[in-house]
Scaffold this active site. Structure first.
Site, mmCIF file in Angstrom:
data_model
loop_
_atom_site.group_PDB
_atom_site.id
_atom_site.type_symbol
_atom_site.label_atom_id
_atom_site.label_comp_id
_atom_site.label_asym_id
_atom_site.label_seq_id
_atom_site.Cartn_x
_atom_site.Cartn_y
_atom_site.Cartn_z
ATOM 1 N N SER A 9 0.838 -1.213 0.000
ATOM 2 C CA SER A 9 0.000 0.000 0.000
ATOM 3 C C SER A 9 0.871 1.261 0.000
ATOM 4 C CB SER A 9 -0.982 0.006 1.173
ATOM 5 O OG SER A 9 -0.310 0.169 2.392
ATOM 6 N N MET A 12 10.773 -7.034 4.223
ATOM 7 C CA MET A 12 11.000 -7.798 5.446
ATOM 8 C C MET A 12 12.355 -8.504 5.515
ATOM 9 S SD MET A 12 8.336 -6.971 6.992
ATOM 10 C CE MET A 12 8.265 -8.021 8.435
ATOM 11 N N ASN A 30 13.411 4.227 4.880
ATOM 12 C CA ASN A 30 12.473 3.204 5.339
ATOM 13 C C ASN A 30 11.316 3.880 6.049
ATOM 14 O OD1 ASN A 30 11.470 0.579 5.986
ATOM 15 N ND2 ASN A 30 12.320 0.776 8.050
ATOM 16 N N HIS A 82 8.530 3.076 9.114
ATOM 17 C CA HIS A 82 8.291 2.155 10.231
ATOM 18 C C HIS A 82 7.032 2.594 10.986
ATOM 19 C CE1 HIS A 82 9.371 -0.816 13.232
ATOM 20 N NE2 HIS A 82 9.053 0.066 14.146
ATOM 21 N N ASP A 132 16.105 -0.102 12.198
ATOM 22 C CA ASP A 132 15.187 0.997 12.531
ATOM 23 C C ASP A 132 15.859 2.108 13.351
ATOM 24 O OD1 ASP A 132 13.159 -0.422 11.226
ATOM 25 O OD2 ASP A 132 12.583 -1.478 13.053
ATOM 26 N N GLU A 186 0.915 6.864 7.025
ATOM 27 C CA GLU A 186 2.153 6.472 6.319
ATOM 28 C C GLU A 186 2.110 6.928 4.869
ATOM 29 O OE1 GLU A 186 3.457 2.407 6.708
ATOM 30 O OE2 GLU A 186 2.700 2.266 8.742
HETATM 31 C C1 GRF Z 1 3.871 -0.654 6.933
HETATM 32 O O1 GRF Z 1 3.178 -0.584 8.144
HETATM 33 C C2 GRF Z 1 5.273 -0.139 7.099
HETATM 34 O O2 GRF Z 1 5.386 0.868 8.060
HETATM 35 C C3 GRF Z 1 6.014 -1.375 7.564
HETATM 36 O O3 GRF Z 1 5.431 -2.426 6.842
HETATM 37 C C4 GRF Z 1 4.095 -2.088 6.484
HETATM 38 C C5 GRF Z 1 3.998 -2.230 4.987
HETATM 39 O O4 GRF Z 1 2.691 -2.068 4.516
HETATM 40 N N1 GRF Z 1 7.429 -1.228 7.369
HETATM 41 P P1 GRF Z 1 2.389 -2.014 2.958
HETATM 42 O O5 GRF Z 1 2.988 -3.277 2.337
HETATM 43 O O6 GRF Z 1 3.030 -0.775 2.414
HETATM 44 O O7 GRF Z 1 0.890 -1.993 2.843
#
Ligand code: GRF
Length: 193
Positions: free
Chosen positions: A21, A95, A112, A114, A150, A179
């Site tokens: 997303s 990840m 990044n 977070h 992080d 985000e």
């Molecule tokens: C988000 O909450 C981001 O902060 C974390 O992983 C999640 C990724 O969500 N690092 P998406 O794949 O962008 O929907």
């Protein structure tokens, strides 16, 4: 502020492992006039990442790297990034931990996002730990990536209030909305000319 058009934009790769997303919001931002970046590559370590579909939808090249050996992974990744002349990397739900060696090569050029108010709640299961600790606020952070998880220099943060009956799921949704706004803002903050 200078407006970069078309191929003058900074070639950017977004690394994902899941839903994507944030990738989607970054792609939308990258297509606006004010964006200094063009997303020219999507990289995933997971061939099943839903976010890879955005490659098809928005006609962006994608590469899946499913390699366990760290040296091989780095070599392959570096050659792909070189091929696509990538200048900036945005991690968005990626990840896999990048090696120190790789981070050194892209020093100051990897960002990044977070889902917490760093330096609090580094690592995984953020929302659960925040709720278990009865925090009143949480939020999200965009930061530079260094060799410690992080822990790189913070670029921007957004705070959100935790509601009475907040669940991991509701907090996740609430923070994701922020985000999607914060990542483009952070990019503008560091890359606007
Ligand atoms: C988000 O909450 C981001 O902060 C974390 O992983 C999640 C990724 O969500 N690092 P998406 O794949 O962008 O929907």
């Amino acid at each position: 502020m200078a407006v970069l058009i078309g191929s003058n934009k900074i070639k950017t790769a977004v690394f994902i492992s899941g839903n994507g997303s944030n990738l989607k919001s970054l792609i939308k931002f990258s297509k606006t006039k004010k964006s200094p970046i063009a997303i020219t590559l999507i990289v995933s370590n997971n061939s099943k990442a839903k976010g890879l579909n955005y490659g098809k939808i928005f006609k962006i090249k994608k590469r899946v790297l499913n390699i366990n050996n760290s040296n091989l992974f780095d070599t392959k990744l570096l050659s792909i990034l070189e091929k696509y002349e990538i200048e900036i990397i945005c991690l968005a739900g990626f990840m896999k931990i990048l090696s120190k060696n790789f981070i050194k090569k892209f020093d100051g050029k990897i960002l990044n996002i977070h889902p917490s108010l760093l330096p609090k709640y580094k690592g995984l299961k953020t929302h659960k730990r925040v709720l278990d600790n009865n925090e009143k606020y949480s939020g999200c952070t965009v930061h530079f990536v260094n060799s410690k998880l992080d822990s790189g220099k913070i670029i921007l943060q957004k705070k959100v209030k935790i509601s009475k009956n907040e669940t991991e799921n509701s907090l996740n949704k609430k923070i994701l909305i922020q985000e999607h706004k914060l990542y483009p803002k952070a990019i503008l903050k560091i890359l606007s000319l």
